[in-house]
Design a protein around this motif. Structure first.
Motif, short mmCIF file in Angstrom:
data_model
loop_
_atom_site.label_atom_id
_atom_site.label_comp_id
_atom_site.label_asym_id
_atom_site.label_seq_id
_atom_site.Cartn_x
_atom_site.Cartn_y
_atom_site.Cartn_z
N ALA A 245 0.90 -1.07 -0.14
CA ALA A 245 -0.02 0.00 0.06
C ALA A 245 1.04 1.44 -0.04
CB ALA A 245 -1.18 0.06 1.26
N ASP A 246 1.84 1.35 1.00
CA ASP A 246 3.02 2.31 0.86
C ASP A 246 3.36 2.56 -0.68
OD1 ASP A 246 2.07 2.62 3.51
OD2 ASP A 246 4.05 1.79 4.19
N ALA A 247 4.20 1.55 -1.20
CA ALA A 247 4.42 1.69 -2.49
C ALA A 247 3.81 2.21 -3.49
CB ALA A 247 4.94 0.35 -2.85
N LEU A 248 2.32 1.76 -3.50
CA LEU A 248 1.27 2.29 -4.32
C LEU A 248 1.11 3.90 -4.16
CD1 LEU A 248 -1.44 -0.54 -4.79
CD2 LEU A 248 -0.07 0.45 -6.35
N ASN A 249 1.12 4.16 -2.83
CA ASN A 249 0.99 5.72 -2.37
C ASN A 249 1.94 6.48 -2.94
OD1 ASN A 249 0.28 7.98 -0.97
ND2 ASN A 249 0.05 7.05 1.17
N LYS A 250 3.13 5.99 -2.97
CA LYS A 250 4.16 6.91 -3.22
C LYS A 250 4.31 6.95 -4.82
CE LYS A 250 7.02 5.79 0.91
NZ LYS A 250 8.16 5.11 1.31
N TYR A 251 3.89 5.79 -5.46
CA TYR A 251 4.11 5.78 -7.03
C TYR A 251 2.96 6.85 -7.50
CZ TYR A 251 3.87 3.63 -11.62
OH TYR A 251 4.11 3.18 -13.03
N SER A 252 1.66 6.66 -6.61
CA SER A 252 0.83 7.66 -7.29
C SER A 252 1.21 9.04 -7.25
CB SER A 252 -0.46 7.50 -6.29
OG SER A 252 -1.35 8.35 -6.63
N TRP A 253 1.87 9.58 -6.02
CA TRP A 253 2.47 10.84 -6.17
C TRP A 253 3.52 11.17 -7.17
CZ3 TRP A 253 0.39 14.82 -3.96
CH2 TRP A 253 1.08 15.90 -3.77
N ALA A 254 4.19 10.36 -7.55
CA ALA A 254 5.23 10.42 -8.52
C ALA A 254 4.50 10.89 -9.73
CB ALA A 254 6.49 9.07 -8.35
N LEU A 255 3.62 9.95 -10.08
CA LEU A 255 2.86 9.97 -11.39
C LEU A 255 2.02 11.33 -11.59
CD1 LEU A 255 1.54 6.37 -12.04
CD2 LEU A 255 3.30 7.51 -13.34
N TYR A 256 1.49 11.89 -10.56
CA TYR A 256 0.20 12.68 -10.62
C TYR A 256 0.30 13.97 -11.66
CZ TYR A 256 0.70 16.84 -7.81
OH TYR A 256 1.00 18.20 -7.17
N ASP B 207 0.50 12.14 -15.17
CA ASP B 207 -0.53 11.28 -15.71
C ASP B 207 -1.52 11.26 -14.51
OD1 ASP B 207 -2.50 9.20 -16.55
OD2 ASP B 207 -0.77 8.04 -17.54
N LEU B 208 -2.63 11.92 -14.57
CA LEU B 208 -3.43 12.25 -13.24
C LEU B 208 -4.22 10.95 -13.34
CD1 LEU B 208 -4.50 13.90 -11.04
CD2 LEU B 208 -6.11 14.77 -12.62
N THR B 209 -4.66 10.48 -14.51
CA THR B 209 -5.57 9.44 -14.54
C THR B 209 -5.01 7.87 -13.86
OG1 THR B 209 -6.78 10.18 -16.56
CG2 THR B 209 -7.03 7.81 -15.95
N ARG B 210 -3.94 7.74 -14.22
CA ARG B 210 -3.09 6.59 -13.58
C ARG B 210 -2.89 6.88 -11.99
NH1 ARG B 210 2.15 4.81 -15.92
NH2 ARG B 210 1.49 2.85 -15.04
N ALA B 211 -2.62 8.24 -11.67
CA ALA B 211 -2.30 8.32 -10.29
C ALA B 211 -3.47 8.30 -9.44
CB ALA B 211 -1.89 10.05 -10.19
N ILE B 212 -4.74 8.72 -10.05
CA ILE B 212 -6.02 8.27 -9.05
C ILE B 212 -6.18 6.88 -9.04
CG2 ILE B 212 -8.50 8.51 -9.56
CD1 ILE B 212 -8.00 11.27 -10.66
N TYR B 213 -5.78 6.01 -10.08
CA TYR B 213 -5.99 4.50 -10.29
C TYR B 213 -5.19 4.04 -9.15
CZ TYR B 213 -5.71 -0.36 -11.82
OH TYR B 213 -5.68 -1.65 -11.83
N LEU C 55 -7.95 18.36 -9.16
CA LEU C 55 -7.62 18.51 -10.53
C LEU C 55 -8.33 17.94 -11.56
CD1 LEU C 55 -3.78 17.84 -9.34
CD2 LEU C 55 -4.63 20.12 -10.47
N ASN C 56 -8.95 16.82 -11.04
CA ASN C 56 -10.00 16.05 -11.89
C ASN C 56 -11.22 16.83 -12.16
OD1 ASN C 56 -10.46 13.90 -13.57
ND2 ASN C 56 -11.37 12.78 -11.96
#
Length: 239
Positions: free
Chosen positions: A92-103, A106-112, A149-150
Motif C-alpha cells: 500500500a505504501d509503495a502504491l501511495n508513493k508511486y501515485s504521487w510520483a505520477l500525478y 498522468d493524473l488518471t493513472r495516479a488516481i487509479y 485537479l480532476n
C-alpha cells in the motif's frame, strides 16, 4: 552487500552519481542470484530500488525515479501475495508513493493507483495488520488533491473529510479548505484560510500557509481548474 554499503557511503556524502553507480551494481548482483533463491532477497531488492528512487530524484531524472517506483510496486505486489500480513502495508505504501510520483504526468493513472492504495490500507485495517494510519491519511489527502485537479469537487471534499477523521492536522485542513471552496462552500473555506494563513506548516522547511495556499491555486489554475471565489480568497491572503 559491499557495493550497497559503498553506495550508502556516497549517498551520505551527497555524491549521487557514485551512489547511483553502486546501488545499480548491487541491484545487478542481486538479479544474478539463482532464481530458486532470489525470492529470499526480494525485500532487499525492493530496498535498493527505493534508494534509487531517491537518488534519481536528487539527480533530477524523474523518469528514472518513476521507473524504480514502478519496479518497487511490482516487487511488493508479489511479496504481499506470499505474506500479506507482513507485506500488504508496504505494498500500500509503495502504491501511495508511486501515485504521487505520477500525478503531475498522468493524473488518471495516479488516481487509479491511489484508489488501490486506499483499498489496501482498508484491507489492512479490516485484517488487523500493522500499518501507519498517517499513511492512509496521506492517501486520502492526495486523492482530495487529485479530484480537485480532476474537477470532481464532491469527491475531493469527501476524501478531504475522510482524511481529517484519520488525522486532524492543519495541513489536512488546508486540503479541506480547497475542496470546499471549489465545491461552492465559500464561507466554510474562508474560515479555514483566514485561520491558517499566518501560521506555519510543520514541514521540513517551515512555510506560511498563505504561501502554500497561493502555490496550490497557481497549480490548479495551470491545470485549468478555476472558480470565481478563488479571486476573493487571494485578496484575503494578501492582507
Amino acid at each position: 552487500m559491499c557495493m550497497e554499503t559503498l553506495a550508502q557511503f556516497y549517498l551520505a556524502k551527497g555524491e549521487y552519481q557514485q551512489a547511483r553507480e553502486y546501488f545499480t551494481r548491487s541491484l545487478n548482483k542481486y538479479y544474478e542470484i539463482d532464481t530458486l533463491n532470489l525470492p529470499y532477497y526480494m525485500p532487499d531488492i525492493a530496498g535498493v530500488h527505493r534508494e534509487l528512487v531517491f537518488v534519481y530524484r536528487e539527480l533530477n531524472q524523474m523518469d528514472r525515479s518513476i521507473e524504480h517506483e514502478e519496479k518497487m510496486v511490482g516487487l511488493y505486489r508479489g511479496l504481499a501475495k506470499e505474506n500479506p500480513q507482513k507485506f500488504l502495508p508496504q505494498f500500500a505504501d509503495a502504491l501511495n508513493k508511486y501515485s504521487w510520483a505520477l500525478y503531475k504526468h498522468d493524473l488518471t493513472r495516479a488516481i487509479y493507483f491511489q484508489e488501490q492504495a486506499i483499498q489496501l490500507y482498508q484491507q489492512c485495517m479490516d485484517s488487523n495488520f500493522s500499518y501507519l494510519p498517517s499513511n492512509l491519511a496521506v492517501s486520502y489527502a492526495r486523492m482530495a488533491r487529485y479530484q480537485i485537479l480532476n474537477q470532481k469537487f464532491d469527491e475531493a471534499e469527501k476524501y478531504a473529510r475522510m482524511c481529517i477523521k484519520v488525522e486532524n492536522t492543519k495541513m489536512n485542513h488546508k486540503n479541506l479548505a480547497h475542496s470546499v471552496l471549489y465545491n461552492g462552500k465559500f464561507r466554510e473555506a474562508e474560515k479555514i484560510y483566514v485561520e491558517l494563513k499566518d501560521q506555519f506548516c510543520d514541514c521540513a522547511v517551515p512555510t506560511p500557509f498563505k504561501t502554500l495556499f497561493l502555490n496550490d491555486f497557481d497549480e490548479f489554475e495551470a491545470a485549468g481548474v478555476t472558480h470565481p471565489d478563488v479571486k476573493k480568497i487571494r485578496k484575503e491572503l494578501a492582507n
